[in-house]
Scaffold this motif. Structure first.
Motif, PDB file in Angstrom:
ATOM      1  N   ILE A  55    -103.035 138.236 -21.550  1.00  0.00           N
ATOM      2  CA  ILE A  55    -101.732 137.693 -21.154  1.00  0.00           C
ATOM      3  C   ILE A  55    -101.420 138.061 -19.715  1.00  0.00           C
ATOM      4  CG2 ILE A  55     -99.237 137.859 -21.555  1.00  0.00           C
ATOM      5  CD1 ILE A  55     -99.869 138.186 -24.550  1.00  0.00           C
ATOM      6  N   GLN A  56    -101.619 139.321 -19.356  1.00  0.00           N
ATOM      7  CA  GLN A  56    -101.324 139.753 -17.997  1.00  0.00           C
ATOM      8  C   GLN A  56    -102.127 138.962 -16.970  1.00  0.00           C
ATOM      9  OE1 GLN A  56    -101.665 144.002 -17.517  1.00  0.00           O
ATOM     10  NE2 GLN A  56    -100.358 144.461 -19.283  1.00  0.00           N
ATOM     11  N   LYS A  57    -103.417 138.825 -17.200  1.00  0.00           N
ATOM     12  CA  LYS A  57    -104.273 138.173 -16.211  1.00  0.00           C
ATOM     13  C   LYS A  57    -104.027 136.674 -16.122  1.00  0.00           C
ATOM     14  CE  LYS A  57    -106.326 141.498 -14.217  1.00  0.00           C
ATOM     15  NZ  LYS A  57    -106.043 141.715 -12.770  1.00  0.00           N
ATOM     16  N   GLU A  58    -103.813 136.016 -17.267  1.00  0.00           N
ATOM     17  CA  GLU A  58    -103.567 134.574 -17.221  1.00  0.00           C
ATOM     18  C   GLU A  58    -102.268 134.264 -16.493  1.00  0.00           C
ATOM     19  OE1 GLU A  58    -105.459 132.115 -17.855  1.00  0.00           O
ATOM     20  OE2 GLU A  58    -107.074 133.055 -19.005  1.00  0.00           O
ATOM     21  N   TYR A  59    -101.219 135.037 -16.772  1.00  0.00           N
ATOM     22  CA  TYR A  59     -99.947 134.763 -16.111  1.00  0.00           C
ATOM     23  C   TYR A  59     -99.953 135.224 -14.658  1.00  0.00           C
ATOM     24  CZ  TYR A  59     -97.367 132.664 -19.904  1.00  0.00           C
ATOM     25  OH  TYR A  59     -96.939 131.789 -20.861  1.00  0.00           O
ATOM     26  N   GLU A  60    -100.650 136.299 -14.356  1.00  0.00           N
ATOM     27  CA  GLU A  60    -100.769 136.708 -12.956  1.00  0.00           C
ATOM     28  C   GLU A  60    -101.479 135.632 -12.149  1.00  0.00           C
ATOM     29  OE1 GLU A  60    -102.960 140.152 -10.232  1.00  0.00           O
ATOM     30  OE2 GLU A  60    -102.414 140.612 -12.318  1.00  0.00           O
ATOM     31  N   THR A  61    -102.596 135.146 -12.657  1.00  0.00           N
ATOM     32  CA  THR A  61    -103.357 134.108 -11.950  1.00  0.00           C
ATOM     33  C   THR A  61    -102.509 132.868 -11.727  1.00  0.00           C
ATOM     34  OG1 THR A  61    -105.452 134.876 -12.892  1.00  0.00           O
ATOM     35  CG2 THR A  61    -105.382 132.605 -12.095  1.00  0.00           C
ATOM     36  N   ALA A  62    -101.833 132.424 -12.794  1.00  0.00           N
ATOM     37  CA  ALA A  62    -101.027 131.209 -12.690  1.00  0.00           C
ATOM     38  C   ALA A  62     -99.858 131.392 -11.739  1.00  0.00           C
ATOM     39  CB  ALA A  62    -100.531 130.801 -14.076  1.00  0.00           C
ATOM     40  N   TYR A  63     -99.215 132.564 -11.793  1.00  0.00           N
ATOM     41  CA  TYR A  63     -98.032 132.738 -10.964  1.00  0.00           C
ATOM     42  C   TYR A  63     -98.382 132.954  -9.495  1.00  0.00           C
ATOM     43  CZ  TYR A  63     -93.620 133.984  -9.017  1.00  0.00           C
ATOM     44  OH  TYR A  63     -92.503 133.983  -8.225  1.00  0.00           O
ATOM     45  N   VAL A  64     -99.433 133.674  -9.202  1.00  0.00           N
ATOM     46  CA  VAL A  64     -99.842 133.852  -7.800  1.00  0.00           C
ATOM     47  C   VAL A  64    -100.079 132.487  -7.157  1.00  0.00           C
ATOM     48  CG1 VAL A  64    -101.704 134.672  -6.308  1.00  0.00           C
ATOM     49  CG2 VAL A  64    -100.769 136.184  -8.062  1.00  0.00           C
ATOM     50  N   ARG A  65    -100.741 131.612  -7.889  1.00  0.00           N
ATOM     51  CA  ARG A  65    -101.007 130.264  -7.367  1.00  0.00           C
ATOM     52  C   ARG A  65     -99.690 129.484  -7.203  1.00  0.00           C
ATOM     53  NH1 ARG A  65    -104.419 128.849 -11.062  1.00  0.00           N
ATOM     54  NH2 ARG A  65    -106.219 129.603  -9.883  1.00  0.00           N
ATOM     55  N   HIS A  66     -98.831 129.559  -8.237  1.00  0.00           N
ATOM     56  CA  HIS A  66     -97.549 128.845  -8.185  1.00  0.00           C
ATOM     57  C   HIS A  66     -96.677 129.347  -7.032  1.00  0.00           C
ATOM     58  CE1 HIS A  66     -93.638 127.297  -9.562  1.00  0.00           C
ATOM     59  NE2 HIS A  66     -93.170 128.517  -9.396  1.00  0.00           N
ATOM     60  N   HIS A  67     -96.604 130.634  -6.853  1.00  0.00           N
ATOM     61  CA  HIS A  67     -95.745 131.198  -5.813  1.00  0.00           C
ATOM     62  C   HIS A  67     -96.251 130.825  -4.419  1.00  0.00           C
ATOM     63  CE1 HIS A  67     -92.620 134.220  -4.670  1.00  0.00           C
ATOM     64  NE2 HIS A  67     -93.345 134.283  -3.558  1.00  0.00           N
ATOM     65  N   ALA A  68     -97.567 130.853  -4.254  1.00  0.00           N
ATOM     66  CA  ALA A  68     -98.132 130.478  -2.949  1.00  0.00           C
ATOM     67  C   ALA A  68     -97.822 129.030  -2.614  1.00  0.00           C
ATOM     68  CB  ALA A  68     -99.637 130.718  -2.956  1.00  0.00           C
ATOM     69  N   GLU A  69     -97.959 128.165  -3.612  1.00  0.00           N
ATOM     70  CA  GLU A  69     -97.713 126.740  -3.386  1.00  0.00           C
ATOM     71  C   GLU A  69     -96.230 126.441  -3.182  1.00  0.00           C
ATOM     72  OE1 GLU A  69     -99.359 124.992  -6.869  1.00  0.00           O
ATOM     73  OE2 GLU A  69    -101.447 125.177  -6.186  1.00  0.00           O
ATOM     74  N   THR A  70     -95.366 127.179  -3.879  1.00  0.00           N
ATOM     75  CA  THR A  70     -93.933 126.885  -3.861  1.00  0.00           C
ATOM     76  C   THR A  70     -93.200 127.596  -2.730  1.00  0.00           C
ATOM     77  OG1 THR A  70     -94.013 126.637  -6.272  1.00  0.00           O
ATOM     78  CG2 THR A  70     -91.832 126.855  -5.270  1.00  0.00           C
ATOM     79  N   TYR A  71     -93.567 128.863  -2.477  1.00  0.00           N
ATOM     80  CA  TYR A  71     -92.808 129.680  -1.521  1.00  0.00           C
ATOM     81  C   TYR A  71     -93.630 130.112  -0.303  1.00  0.00           C
ATOM     82  CZ  TYR A  71     -89.848 129.936  -5.646  1.00  0.00           C
ATOM     83  OH  TYR A  71     -89.076 129.623  -6.742  1.00  0.00           O
ATOM     84  N   GLY A  72     -94.903 129.780  -0.257  1.00  0.00           N
ATOM     85  CA  GLY A  72     -95.722 130.105   0.899  1.00  0.00           C
ATOM     86  C   GLY A  72     -95.963 131.583   1.093  1.00  0.00           C
ATOM     87  N   GLU A  73     -96.027 132.322  -0.029  1.00  0.00           N
ATOM     88  CA  GLU A  73     -96.242 133.771   0.034  1.00  0.00           C
ATOM     89  C   GLU A  73     -97.316 134.167  -0.974  1.00  0.00           C
ATOM     90  OE1 GLU A  73     -91.686 135.299   1.032  1.00  0.00           O
ATOM     91  OE2 GLU A  73     -92.311 134.986  -1.048  1.00  0.00           O
ATOM     92  N   ARG A  74     -98.016 135.238  -0.633  1.00  0.00           N
ATOM     93  CA  ARG A  74     -99.005 135.818  -1.539  1.00  0.00           C
ATOM     94  C   ARG A  74     -98.342 136.960  -2.321  1.00  0.00           C
ATOM     95  NH1 ARG A  74    -104.243 136.245  -4.027  1.00  0.00           N
ATOM     96  NH2 ARG A  74    -104.131 138.322  -4.909  1.00  0.00           N
ATOM     97  N   VAL A  75     -98.338 136.880  -3.656  1.00  0.00           N
ATOM     98  CA  VAL A  75     -97.734 137.920  -4.492  1.00  0.00           C
ATOM     99  C   VAL A  75     -98.800 138.924  -4.903  1.00  0.00           C
ATOM    100  CG1 VAL A  75     -96.452 138.460  -6.586  1.00  0.00           C
ATOM    101  CG2 VAL A  75     -96.000 136.327  -5.370  1.00  0.00           C
TER     102      VAL A  75
END
Length: 461
Positions: A55-75
């Motif tokens: 769960i941690q890795k799947e959501y981390e992977t998905a959110y890092v990608r989403h945040h980069a695309e949406t907010y232009g930042e690396r989490v």
């Protein structure tokens, strides 16, 4: 600081216990970090969670990608580990906030609503913003249970129910019809084929037994249904996970379990195992997410909550590996909490996922009965079944041999006087809080059931 009623605390405590063990399923190896464009400004997110590594890795992977695309930042994710599950996390956070107004952690995620209700009442959570589409798709309550805190201090991020888990290959070899209802497990065709957990050792087993009782209209009828099921047991295991692990080898044919015990093991043995949620016979409780008091990264924390509760984030729980919007490495097999995921993703989700919002799917929980019976049932089932398993099975065999003779069956189902009615059961439940009283009561129950079973097994036709 808010005050929470003891009735609600008792109810949600039982559900919380069922989530603790499942959140600590054996983790898989670490996976590579998601690809994001180079040179992005970096932000941090610090989380504490009993969720497993999948769960941690799947959501981390998905959110890092989403945040980069949406907010232009690396989490940059940091998962804090305090050496235990949800109970350890609660203790850790309490200790930290007793000595400081900051924990250095942004998000607490998973482990059951009991802990979140306590954290909310103790003032260590921060109100969250919920988007209009979240409010529209996550009801405040469902089936008698709160799904989202009225002050938005926490919100369910997934749901969990209880069901029937069986070895379908063994079932076919035995030429038995698949069970679809709790009462099926009490039928003579499943005698000596059911593997169950000792409810004094397993919170999720105790919760499933309480669900079975609640699926009947009265306490007395619910107990009779439950006793018919436990009397079919082949063996009692120390934990619900142990009972579930007995299925792939064929040591047991069927068990009861919380949904993600079943779905996680189905993913490992898809040709062998099947989990089903008995329609209208289980409630679904929330597994929440919250932002902690004075988070170090409040903006990123809120955005992560937004994602988890979004349609996109919710779909990740229920879709197969590699599907559009699904996980990349491991199926998570959890029930989303958003209504629209069930309607718009119908036919795409894992077979074990059911729509809890569909009419007739979710049982309306009697919270009063649950509070009175949950703790009591752990001891009553232990006395009637675990401690008397051989006597109980001999009596059940006699019932089968006599085609469930009415007089024998009535004797078999008879309850001790101090739990024979709903009112008596509620009073006895309160007495069990005293350890000395509990020892006396349970010892008497053991003797009562043993004598009763001997009468059923040895009586003349």
């Amino acid at each position: 600081m808010r005050r929470t009623s003891s009735t609600f605390i008792t109810l949600v405590c039982a559900f919380a216990l069922t989530l603790l063990a499942a959140c600590s399923e054996t983790p898989k190896p670490e996976t590579s970090e998601p690809d994001t464009p180079a040179g992005l400004p970096e932000v941090n997110l610090i989380l504490i969670s009993p969720h497993n590594t999948d769960i941690q890795k799947e959501y981390e992977t998905a959110y890092v990608r989403h945040h980069a695309e949406t907010y232009g930042e690396r989490v940059n994710f940091e998962w804090r580990d305090v050496g235990g599950g949800a109970s350890s996390i609660l203790s850790h956070l309490r200790n930290v906030y007793e000595n400081s107004d900051r924990s250095g952690i942004d998000i607490v995620w998973g482990g059951g609503d009991f802990n979140f209700t306590r954290m909310a009442s103790e003032g260590i959570l921060t109100p969250m913003e919920l988007a209009d589409d979240v409010v529209a798709n996550v009801p405040a309550t469902h089936g008698g249970l709160t799904l989202c805190d009225v002050d938005r201090l926490w919100c369910g991020s997934a749901m969990s129910g209880f069901g029937i888990f069986y070895n379908k290959q063994l079932l076919e070899r035995l030429r038995l019809d698949p069970p679809t209802r709790w009462e099926d497990l009490g039928e003579s065709r499943f005698f000596d084929l059911v593997g169950l957990a000792d409810p004094t050792q397993s919170g999720s087993a105790a919760a499933s037994y309480a669900m079975i009782v609640q699926s009947e209209e009265t306490w007395e009828a619910g107990w009779a249904k439950l006793l018919g099921i436990v009397a079919n047991t082949k063996k009692f295991y120390s934990g619900a996970g142990d009972a579930a692990e007995a299925l792939p080898s064929g040591e047991a044919l069927v068990t009861t379990c919380i949904d993600f015990y079943g779905t996680n093991r189905m993913a490992k043995y898809p040709e062998t195992l099947q989990y089903i949620s008995p329609r209208g016979q289980t409630a679904f409780n929330p597994d929440p997410i919250a932002i902690l008091k004075n988070p170090p990264n409040p903006v990123v924390a809120q955005r992560f909550v937004d994602y988890i509760l979004s349609y996109q984030g919710q779909s990740l729980w229920a879709l197969p590996i590699g599907s559009n919007g699904g996980p990349e490495r491991a199926s998570l097999g959890r029930q989303p909490i958003r209504k629209d995921v069930y309607t718009q993703r119908a036919g795409e989700m894992l077979n074990s996922i059911v729509n809890p919002y569909e009419a007739g799917q979710t049982m309306q929980l009697d919270t009063g009965l649950w509070n009175d019976s949950y703790g009591l049932l752990r001891h009553l089932v232990w006395a009637a079944a675990v401690r008397n398993v051989d006597f109980m099975k001999a009596a059940k065999q006699r019932l089968i041999d006599t085609n469930f003779d009415a007089d024998r069956l009535a004797l078999f189902n008879r309850l001790p006087a101090n739990v024979a009615t709903r009112d008596a059961m509620a009073e006895t439940s309160r007495l069990l809080d005293d350890r000395k009283q509990r020892d006396i009561i349970v010892t008497d129950w053991v003797a009562f059931f043993r004598d009763q079973y001997e009468q059923v097994a040895e009586g003349t036709d």
